[in-house]
Design an enzyme around this catalytic site. Structure first.
Site, PDB file in Angstrom:
ATOM      1  N   THR A 110    -102.663  98.106   1.220  1.00 17.73           N
ATOM      2  CA  THR A 110    -101.591  97.141   1.457  1.00 17.73           C
ATOM      3  C   THR A 110    -101.965  96.080   2.488  1.00 17.73           C
ATOM      4  O   THR A 110    -102.808  96.333   3.362  1.00 17.73           O
ATOM      5  CB  THR A 110    -100.358  97.926   1.967  1.00 17.73           C
ATOM      6  OG1 THR A 110     -99.376  97.019   2.458  1.00 17.73           O
ATOM      7  CG2 THR A 110    -100.708  98.871   3.120  1.00 17.73           C
ATOM      8  N   ASP A 111    -101.275  94.954   2.435  1.00 18.22           N
ATOM      9  CA  ASP A 111    -101.460  93.920   3.467  1.00 18.22           C
ATOM     10  C   ASP A 111    -100.920  94.368   4.826  1.00 18.22           C
ATOM     11  O   ASP A 111    -101.218  93.757   5.852  1.00 18.22           O
ATOM     12  CB  ASP A 111    -100.793  92.599   3.043  1.00 18.22           C
ATOM     13  CG  ASP A 111     -99.307  92.710   2.740  1.00 18.22           C
ATOM     14  OD1 ASP A 111     -98.744  93.818   2.845  1.00 18.22           O
ATOM     15  OD2 ASP A 111     -98.697  91.677   2.382  1.00 18.22           O
ATOM     16  N   GLU A 112    -100.092  95.422   4.828  1.00 20.33           N
ATOM     17  CA  GLU A 112     -99.452  95.843   6.086  1.00 20.33           C
ATOM     18  C   GLU A 112    -100.464  96.364   7.105  1.00 20.33           C
ATOM     19  O   GLU A 112    -100.159  96.444   8.289  1.00 20.33           O
ATOM     20  CB  GLU A 112     -98.379  96.896   5.811  1.00 20.33           C
ATOM     21  CG  GLU A 112     -97.314  96.365   4.887  1.00 20.33           C
ATOM     22  CD  GLU A 112     -95.963  97.024   5.040  1.00 20.33           C
ATOM     23  OE1 GLU A 112     -95.786  97.819   5.976  1.00 20.33           O
ATOM     24  OE2 GLU A 112     -95.087  96.734   4.217  1.00 20.33           O
ATOM     25  N   TYR A 135     -96.006 103.989   8.445  1.00 23.68           N
ATOM     26  CA  TYR A 135     -96.542 103.801   7.085  1.00 23.68           C
ATOM     27  C   TYR A 135     -97.830 102.979   7.121  1.00 23.68           C
ATOM     28  O   TYR A 135     -98.870 103.385   6.578  1.00 23.68           O
ATOM     29  CB  TYR A 135     -95.500 103.117   6.178  1.00 23.68           C
ATOM     30  CG  TYR A 135     -96.128 102.474   4.967  1.00 23.68           C
ATOM     31  CD1 TYR A 135     -96.651 103.262   3.939  1.00 23.68           C
ATOM     32  CD2 TYR A 135     -96.255 101.084   4.862  1.00 23.68           C
ATOM     33  CE1 TYR A 135     -97.274 102.679   2.842  1.00 23.68           C
ATOM     34  CE2 TYR A 135     -96.877 100.496   3.774  1.00 23.68           C
ATOM     35  CZ  TYR A 135     -97.378 101.297   2.763  1.00 23.68           C
ATOM     36  OH  TYR A 135     -98.010 100.726   1.676  1.00 23.68           O
ATOM     37  N   LYS A 139    -101.763 104.028   6.174  1.00 21.71           N
ATOM     38  CA  LYS A 139    -102.594 103.354   5.160  1.00 21.71           C
ATOM     39  C   LYS A 139    -103.874 102.812   5.802  1.00 21.71           C
ATOM     40  O   LYS A 139    -104.952 102.866   5.209  1.00 21.71           O
ATOM     41  CB  LYS A 139    -101.817 102.208   4.488  1.00 21.71           C
ATOM     42  CG  LYS A 139    -100.671 102.651   3.591  1.00 21.71           C
ATOM     43  CD  LYS A 139    -101.102 103.478   2.399  1.00 21.71           C
ATOM     44  CE  LYS A 139    -101.824 102.686   1.322  1.00 21.71           C
ATOM     45  NZ  LYS A 139    -102.177 103.541   0.156  1.00 21.71           N
TER      46      LYS A 139
HETATM   47  O1  DAU Z   1     -96.569  94.348   1.677  1.00 24.10           O
HETATM   48  C1  DAU Z   1     -96.836  95.425   0.841  1.00 24.10           C
HETATM   49  C2  DAU Z   1     -95.814  96.497   1.116  1.00 24.10           C
HETATM   50  O2  DAU Z   1     -94.599  96.056   0.539  1.00 24.10           O
HETATM   51  C3  DAU Z   1     -96.200  97.852   0.578  1.00 24.10           C
HETATM   52  O3  DAU Z   1     -97.348  98.301   1.230  1.00 24.10           O
HETATM   53  C4  DAU Z   1     -95.063  98.850   0.829  1.00 24.10           C
HETATM   54  O4  DAU Z   1     -95.390 100.095   0.260  1.00 24.10           O
HETATM   55  C5  DAU Z   1     -93.786  98.327   0.205  1.00 24.10           C
HETATM   56  O5  DAU Z   1     -92.710  99.190   0.507  1.00 24.10           O
HETATM   57  C6  DAU Z   1     -93.486  96.925   0.722  1.00 24.10           C
HETATM   58  O6  DAU Z   1     -93.122  96.967   2.122  1.00 24.10           O
HETATM   59  P1  DAU Z   1     -91.931  96.132   2.731  1.00 24.10           P
HETATM   60  O7  DAU Z   1     -91.426  96.813   3.928  1.00 24.10           O
HETATM   61  O8  DAU Z   1     -92.321  94.700   2.904  1.00 24.10           O
HETATM   62  O9  DAU Z   1     -90.889  96.196   1.492  1.00 24.10           O
HETATM   63  P2  DAU Z   1     -89.315  96.387   1.462  1.00 24.10           P
HETATM   64  O10 DAU Z   1     -88.879  96.170   0.048  1.00 24.10           O
HETATM   65  O11 DAU Z   1     -88.869  97.619   2.147  1.00 24.10           O
HETATM   66  O12 DAU Z   1     -88.802  95.156   2.330  1.00 24.10           O
HETATM   67  C7  DAU Z   1     -89.129  93.820   2.018  1.00 24.10           C
HETATM   68  C8  DAU Z   1     -88.578  92.953   3.145  1.00 24.10           C
HETATM   69  O13 DAU Z   1     -87.145  92.981   3.071  1.00 24.10           O
HETATM   70  C9  DAU Z   1     -88.924  93.460   4.520  1.00 24.10           C
HETATM   71  O14 DAU Z   1     -89.116  92.329   5.372  1.00 24.10           O
HETATM   72  C10 DAU Z   1     -87.694  94.227   4.971  1.00 24.10           C
HETATM   73  C11 DAU Z   1     -86.550  93.507   4.266  1.00 24.10           C
HETATM   74  N1  DAU Z   1     -85.416  94.339   3.851  1.00 24.10           N
HETATM   75  C12 DAU Z   1     -85.668  95.491   3.156  1.00 24.10           C
HETATM   76  C13 DAU Z   1     -84.639  96.296   2.716  1.00 24.10           C
HETATM   77  C14 DAU Z   1     -84.910  97.570   1.964  1.00 24.10           C
HETATM   78  C15 DAU Z   1     -84.122  93.917   4.104  1.00 24.10           C
HETATM   79  O15 DAU Z   1     -83.895  92.849   4.728  1.00 24.10           O
HETATM   80  N2  DAU Z   1     -83.090  94.715   3.664  1.00 24.10           N
HETATM   81  C16 DAU Z   1     -83.282  95.895   2.987  1.00 24.10           C
HETATM   82  O16 DAU Z   1     -82.289  96.579   2.649  1.00 24.10           O
END
Ligand code: DAU
Length: 327
Positions: A110-112, A135, A139
Site C-alpha cells: 500500500t501507499d500508506e 495497519y 504493511k
Molecule cells: O491507500 C491504500 C489504502 O486504502 C489501503 O492500504 C487500505 O487497506 C484501505 O483500507 C484504504 O485505506 P484508507 O484508510 O485510505 O481507506 P478508508 O476507506 O478507510 O478511508 C478513505 C478516507 O476516507 C480516509 O481519509 C478516511 C476517510 N473516511 C473513512 C471512513 C470509513 C471518512 O471520512 N469517513 C469514514 O466513515
C-alpha cells in the site's frame, strides 16, 4: 468468462474473515483452473500442506487485515496476519525455491507505508517509509521482510504499493461503499475531520491489471508504485457519490446526510504516488476513466443491494456502532 491464463492453476487461499465472502467468487468458482482453499496464512502447518498438495510454484500475496480504523481499535490481528502471515508465506517460498529457482513471489502492499505526502509532492519507490497507523506499520514491516528475502536468499520477489482501491464487492467499512450504503439507508454519512484529506482513487480492475504486469514482467527485488492520478479530497468524493445517487434515484439531495465527525487518530492528510516507474518500464497504464468507473461502481452497488445488506448485518453492525458511537 474465458480464463486469461488457462494453463495456470489458480489456488485461492483465504481464511474467510468477516470481510471474506464466497459469494464474491461465484462467477469464477466453476472454472476448471480455479480452486479455493480455506487456510489461514498464520497456520504454518496448514499452509505447508496446502503448498505441497497443490504444488504451488508462485505466490501473489494479497492476504491482509486491511482496515485502518480496525487496526486502531485492535492492532494484534494486524501484526499476526500482516507480519507473521507474510513471514510464513516467505518461508514456504524460500523452501520451495531451493528446488525451483523460478518460484515467483508478488507481495502486494500500500501507499500508506510512505505516510503522508506534503502538498504538491509524490512518493516514488525510493522514498523512505514513514507509516502512521498500526495497519500501515504492519504493511511496512511486511514489505521490509519481503525485500530482505530477495537480498538475503535471492528469492524472486517483486513488490507493489497501490493507492486507494474502489469497485464492486468492496466491504462496506471502506469509505466508498460506506457512503453508498448509508445514503441508501438514509443514515448519516460520517466524514472524518474537515474532510480535506486527499486520496488517489484506483479502479480495482486497473489495480489487478497492474499486478498482472508486475507479476509477469517486474524486475526481481524491485517495487512498483501503482496509482491512477485521480486525487481528490474525501469531501469531494463523498459529494460526487451523493450526486450520482441523486441523479439515479431522485428524492432530494443526499449531501444533507454528510456529518463531520471526530478525526481518525494519526490520520494521514494526503496520499500521492509517482507511478512513472511501472508506466515507463512495464508500459502499464490505467485503462478506466475515473468518472466512468465511479458511475459503474455506484450502479453495481445499486444492483446488488442484497449483497450490501448481507455484509452489513451481524458483526458489521457491532463494529459500526463501536466505531461511530462516540464521534
Ligand atoms: O491507500 C491504500 C489504502 O486504502 C489501503 O492500504 C487500505 O487497506 C484501505 O483500507 C484504504 O485505506 P484508507 O484508510 O485510505 O481507506 P478508508 O476507506 O478507510 O478511508 C478513505 C478516507 O476516507 C480516509 O481519509 C478516511 C476517510 N473516511 C473513512 C471512513 C470509513 C471518512 O471520512 N469517513 C469514514 O466513515
Amino acid at each position: 468468462m474465458a480464463p486469461k491464463y488457462p494453463d495456470y492453476l489458480f489456488v485461492n487461499i483465504d481464511c474467510l474473515t468477516y470481510a471474506g465472502n464466497l459469494f464474491n467468487l461465484e462467477s469464477i468458482s466453476d472454472l476448471p483452473n480455479y480452486k479455493f482453499e480455506k487456510v489461514d496464512i498464520t497456520d504454518f502447518p496448514a499452509l505447508e500442506k496446502c503448498f505441497a498438495e497443490n504444488q504451488i510454484d508462485s505466490v501473489i500475496h494479497l492476504a491482509a487485515e486491511s482496515h485502518v480504523d480496525r487496526s486502531i481499535i485492535g492492532p494484534a490481528k494486524f501484526i499476526r496476519t500482516n507480519i507473521a502471515g507474510t513471514f510464513y508465506l516467505l518461508e514456504l517460498a524460500r523452501k520451495t525455491s531451493e528446488r525451483d529457482k523460478s518460484f515467483r513471489f508478488l507481495h502486494v502492499s500500500t501507499d500508506e507505508v510512505y505516510g503522508s505526502a506534503e502538498s504538491g509532492l509524490q512518493f516514488n519507490e525510493e522514498s523512505p517509509f514513514n507509516p502512521n497507523s498500526p495497519y500501515a506499520a504492519s504493511k511496512a514491516a511486511a514489505d521490509h521482510l519481503a525485500r530482505s528475502y530477495y537480498q538475503t536468499y535471492g528469492l524472486n520477489i517483486v513488490i507493489t504499493n497501490c493507492t486507494n482501491n474502489f469497485g464492486p464487492y468492496q466491504f462496506p467499512e471502506k469509505l466508498f461503499p460506506l457512503v453508498i450504503n448509508n445514503a441508501l439507508n438514509n443514515k448519516a454519512i460520517p466524514v472524518y475531520g474537515d474532510g480535506k484529506h486527499e486520496r488517489d482513487w484506483l479502479y480495482v480492475d486497473d489495480h489487478c491489471n497492474a499486478l498482472d504486469f508486475v507479476f509477469h514482467s517486474g524486475k526481481a527485488g524491485e517495487s512498483y508504485n501503482v496509482s491512477s492520478g485521480s486525487l481528490m479530497t474525501n469531501i469531494e468524493l463523498v459529494k460526487r457519490i451523493c450526486g450520482i445517487l441523486d441523479k439515479k434515484l431522485g428524492g432530494g439531495k443526499r449531501e444533507k446526510l454528510i456529518q463531520f465527525v471526530t478525526d481518525r487518530p494519526g490520520h494521514d492528510r494526503r496520499y500521492a504516488l509517482d507511478s512513472s516507474k511501472i508506466k515507463n518500464e512495464l508500459e502499464w497504464d490505467p485503462s478506466n476513466k475515473f468518472e466512468t468507473a465511479l458511475e459503474s461502481t455506484v450502479d453495481w452497488y445499486l444492483k446488488n443491494e442484497n449483497w450490501l445488506k448481507s455484509c452489513t448485518s451481524g458483526e458489521y453492525m457491532k463494529y459500526y456502532e463501536t466505531m461511530y458511537a462516540n464521534r
